[in-house]
Design a protein around this motif. Structure first.
Motif, PDB file in Angstrom:
ATOM      1  N   PRO A   1      43.992  14.363  64.712  1.00  0.00           N
ATOM      2  CA  PRO A   1      43.869  15.779  64.391  1.00  0.00           C
ATOM      3  C   PRO A   1      42.449  16.275  64.706  1.00  0.00           C
ATOM      4  O   PRO A   1      41.496  15.483  64.659  1.00  0.00           O
ATOM      5  CB  PRO A   1      44.139  15.847  62.883  1.00  0.00           C
ATOM      6  N   LEU A   2      42.351  17.572  65.007  1.00  0.00           N
ATOM      7  CA  LEU A   2      41.075  18.107  65.504  1.00  0.00           C
ATOM      8  C   LEU A   2      39.878  17.766  64.625  1.00  0.00           C
ATOM      9  O   LEU A   2      38.819  17.414  65.124  1.00  0.00           O
ATOM     10  CB  LEU A   2      41.172  19.626  65.656  1.00  0.00           C
ATOM     11  N   GLU A   3      40.051  17.844  63.303  1.00  0.00           N
ATOM     12  CA  GLU A   3      38.888  17.621  62.422  1.00  0.00           C
ATOM     13  C   GLU A   3      38.451  16.158  62.416  1.00  0.00           C
ATOM     14  O   GLU A   3      37.351  15.837  61.973  1.00  0.00           O
ATOM     15  CB  GLU A   3      39.146  18.153  61.005  1.00  0.00           C
ATOM     16  N   LEU A   4      39.309  15.259  62.936  1.00  0.00           N
ATOM     17  CA  LEU A   4      38.905  13.855  63.024  1.00  0.00           C
ATOM     18  C   LEU A   4      38.417  13.484  64.431  1.00  0.00           C
ATOM     19  O   LEU A   4      38.017  12.346  64.680  1.00  0.00           O
ATOM     20  CB  LEU A   4      40.058  12.935  62.610  1.00  0.00           C
ATOM     21  N   CYS A   5      38.493  14.439  65.386  1.00  0.00           N
ATOM     22  CA  CYS A   5      38.005  14.167  66.747  1.00  0.00           C
ATOM     23  C   CYS A   5      36.488  14.289  66.806  1.00  0.00           C
ATOM     24  O   CYS A   5      35.805  13.439  67.366  1.00  0.00           O
ATOM     25  CB  CYS A   5      38.605  15.156  67.738  1.00  0.00           C
ATOM     26  N   THR A   6      35.954  15.385  66.257  1.00  0.00           N
ATOM     27  CA  THR A   6      34.498  15.544  66.244  1.00  0.00           C
ATOM     28  C   THR A   6      33.933  14.682  65.108  1.00  0.00           C
ATOM     29  O   THR A   6      34.680  14.182  64.262  1.00  0.00           O
ATOM     30  CB  THR A   6      34.123  17.027  66.056  1.00  0.00           C
ATOM     31  N   ASP A   7      32.614  14.508  65.102  1.00  0.00           N
ATOM     32  CA  ASP A   7      32.002  13.566  64.160  1.00  0.00           C
ATOM     33  C   ASP A   7      32.347  13.905  62.709  1.00  0.00           C
ATOM     34  O   ASP A   7      32.288  15.068  62.304  1.00  0.00           O
ATOM     35  CB  ASP A   7      30.480  13.571  64.355  1.00  0.00           C
ATOM     36  N   ASN A   8      32.685  12.881  61.951  1.00  0.00           N
ATOM     37  CA  ASN A   8      33.109  13.091  60.549  1.00  0.00           C
ATOM     38  C   ASN A   8      32.917  11.813  59.748  1.00  0.00           C
ATOM     39  O   ASN A   8      32.736  10.729  60.325  1.00  0.00           O
ATOM     40  CB  ASN A   8      34.585  13.530  60.536  1.00  0.00           C
ATOM     41  N   GLY A   9      32.967  11.939  58.431  1.00  0.00           N
ATOM     42  CA  GLY A   9      32.733  10.774  57.568  1.00  0.00           C
ATOM     43  C   GLY A   9      33.984   9.932  57.369  1.00  0.00           C
ATOM     44  O   GLY A   9      33.890   8.731  57.088  1.00  0.00           O
ATOM     45  N   ALA A  10      35.180  10.544  57.544  1.00  0.00           N
ATOM     46  CA  ALA A  10      36.429   9.799  57.303  1.00  0.00           C
ATOM     47  C   ALA A  10      36.565   8.648  58.299  1.00  0.00           C
ATOM     48  O   ALA A  10      37.007   7.549  57.942  1.00  0.00           O
ATOM     49  CB  ALA A  10      37.620  10.741  57.400  1.00  0.00           C
ATOM     50  N   MET A  11      36.158   8.888  59.557  1.00  0.00           N
ATOM     51  CA  MET A  11      36.281   7.814  60.555  1.00  0.00           C
ATOM     52  C   MET A  11      35.320   6.662  60.231  1.00  0.00           C
ATOM     53  O   MET A  11      35.619   5.499  60.509  1.00  0.00           O
ATOM     54  CB  MET A  11      36.071   8.349  61.974  1.00  0.00           C
ATOM     55  N   ILE A  12      34.199   6.984  59.618  1.00  0.00           N
ATOM     56  CA  ILE A  12      33.233   5.929  59.251  1.00  0.00           C
ATOM     57  C   ILE A  12      33.782   5.123  58.065  1.00  0.00           C
ATOM     58  O   ILE A  12      33.747   3.886  58.069  1.00  0.00           O
ATOM     59  CB  ILE A  12      31.855   6.550  58.883  1.00  0.00           C
ATOM     60  N   ALA A  13      34.325   5.839  57.071  1.00  0.00           N
ATOM     61  CA  ALA A  13      34.919   5.154  55.919  1.00  0.00           C
ATOM     62  C   ALA A  13      36.075   4.271  56.384  1.00  0.00           C
ATOM     63  O   ALA A  13      36.215   3.117  55.950  1.00  0.00           O
ATOM     64  CB  ALA A  13      35.408   6.183  54.907  1.00  0.00           C
ATOM     65  N   TRP A  14      36.910   4.794  57.311  1.00  0.00           N
ATOM     66  CA  TRP A  14      38.071   4.026  57.777  1.00  0.00           C
ATOM     67  C   TRP A  14      37.629   2.770  58.543  1.00  0.00           C
ATOM     68  O   TRP A  14      38.177   1.679  58.354  1.00  0.00           O
ATOM     69  CB  TRP A  14      38.985   4.889  58.648  1.00  0.00           C
ATOM     70  N   ALA A  15      36.613   2.914  59.393  1.00  0.00           N
ATOM     71  CA  ALA A  15      36.098   1.736  60.113  1.00  0.00           C
ATOM     72  C   ALA A  15      35.584   0.718  59.092  1.00  0.00           C
ATOM     73  O   ALA A  15      35.753  -0.499  59.269  1.00  0.00           O
ATOM     74  CB  ALA A  15      34.996   2.139  61.082  1.00  0.00           C
TER      75      ALA A  15
END
Ligand code: KG4
Ligand code: ZN
Length: 347
Positions: A299-313
């Motif tokens: 989804p668009l809000e997860l394409c640009t830099d965000n904290g959720a992708m860091i937490a998920w990694a």
């Protein structure tokens, strides 16, 4: 397990709380557009100071949004590279302080791996998958075979694709950041009026080049000047269509390479800021259908830099028993193919 993710590698101060099953409990992004707008690009020192100013209240707001207190947070993950080093150090040091004070694990996240793993957060797809990482600083085609296990099939030999969007937008005086502004103007334009080159597409391989395209846009602007609103829209549409064609060409070579090496690919994934572009998404979806692959774009809000992708990694790494010491350095450069593969050991 609930992990706090912190992202400060460029011009977004971001944090999120994500649960082990992928539920995003809270998600906050504070863009620094205001700080950098007057300079027409990101100023590293200004970025680092803004992260320092905004990060702590943003993390507090994240906890409040989730209705949680610190006791609920099992670990803290932060980008430790690659990126603008001042900003990276702000986020990483803040996360280490939390880890030390709360006695919870710290996980050092490679920003590119976080983009790469976002498709597993949003669509729960298995390895292996073919990934186009298209952002402001990177343009790479990678074969993702596991957490920490990435083979680079192609990369840019000059500019990143997001950088090409930003520079073209700057030449057309569309403001910063250029990608979204250029996409908006392209909607009113015709992609058939002008022709732009597709560098490297005549030869086999998966590498990219965008600097020749940028020069061709500059020459086109000079030739057409003074530009009408319609000229600008048509140049934007042509540029976007050309970039999409380049990405499709290079990715089709990568798919053929994987087929030739008997890699059991099912998914084509796009990640990074440029993945927010609808024309790019449509073109890649068309390629995936043609090649019998499932196309995945976060989804668009997860394409640009965000904290959720860091937490998920962080969750992906923790699940495999991996944490990092507080002595872990921050790194301006950190190629994805230098990570160590983590054995799948789910606890
Ligand atoms: O992944 P990201 O947020 O930050 C980096 O890690 O670089 O990507 C930012 C890049 C910028 O170059 C921006 O112009 C581009 O992604 N971008 C777009 C769009 N949204 C962001 N490019 C084209 N179309 C968009 N809609
Ligand atoms: Zn990014």
């Amino acid at each position: 397990m609930i992990v706090l993710g912190i992202e400060t590698s460029c011009d977004e101060t971001a944090c999120a709380l994500v649960q082990e099953d992928g539920r995003i409990l809270a998600h906050k992004v504070r863009s620094q557009l205001e700080e950098h707008h007057q300079f027409g690009g990101v100023v590293p020192e200004v970025a680092a100071r803004a992260h320092l100013h905004f990060l702590a209240p943003l993390v507090q707001a994240c906890l409040e949004e989730a209705g949680l207190d610190w006791n609920a947070v099992s670990a803290v993950a932060a980008t430790t590279g690659p990126g603008l080093i001042g900003g990276v150090m702000v986020g990483a040091t803040f996360a280490k302080g939390l880890s030390f004070a709360r006695k919870i694990p710290f996980i050092a996240i490679n920003h590119l791996e976080a983009h790469a793993l976002t498709a597993r957060l949003s669509a729960d797809i298995p390895f292996p998958f073919l990934l186009l990482l298209a952002s402001g600083g990177h343009c790479q085609i990678l074969l993702a075979e596991g957490v920490g296990n990435y083979t680079q099939l192609g990369t840019t030999i000059d500019d990143a694709v997001g950088e090409a969007f930003d520079k073209t937008a700057k030449m057309l005086k569309l403001g910063y950041p250029g990608g979204p502004a250029l996409e908006k103007r392209a909607r009113e334009g015709k992609a058939t009026r002008f022709t732009l080159p597709q560098p490297l597409c005549q030869i086999p391989g998966c590498d990219f080049s965008f600097s020749g395209l940028k020069t061709a846009v500059r020459q086109l602007i000079e030739k057409q000047s003074p530009l009408t609103a319609q000229d600008i829209a048509d140049i934007c549409a042509t540029f976007q269509e050309t970039v999409s064609a380049i990405l499709v060409n290079r990715l089709s070579h990568a798919i053929e390479k994987c087929d030739g090496e008997a890699v059991l690919l099912q998914h084509l994934v796009v990640a990074g800021g440029v993945a927010a572009n609808q024309a790019v998404r449509q073109a890649l979806k068309g390629l995936a259908i043609k090649k019998g692959l499932i196309f995945v774009a976060p989804p668009l809000e997860l394409c640009t830099d965000n904290g959720a992708m860091i937490a998920w990694a962080g969750i992906e790494r923790l699940k495999r028993g991996h944490t990092d010491p507080l002595t872990t350095p921050s790194r301006p450069r950190w190629p994805l193919n230098t990570l160590k593969s983590l054995e799948e050991k789910i606890w």
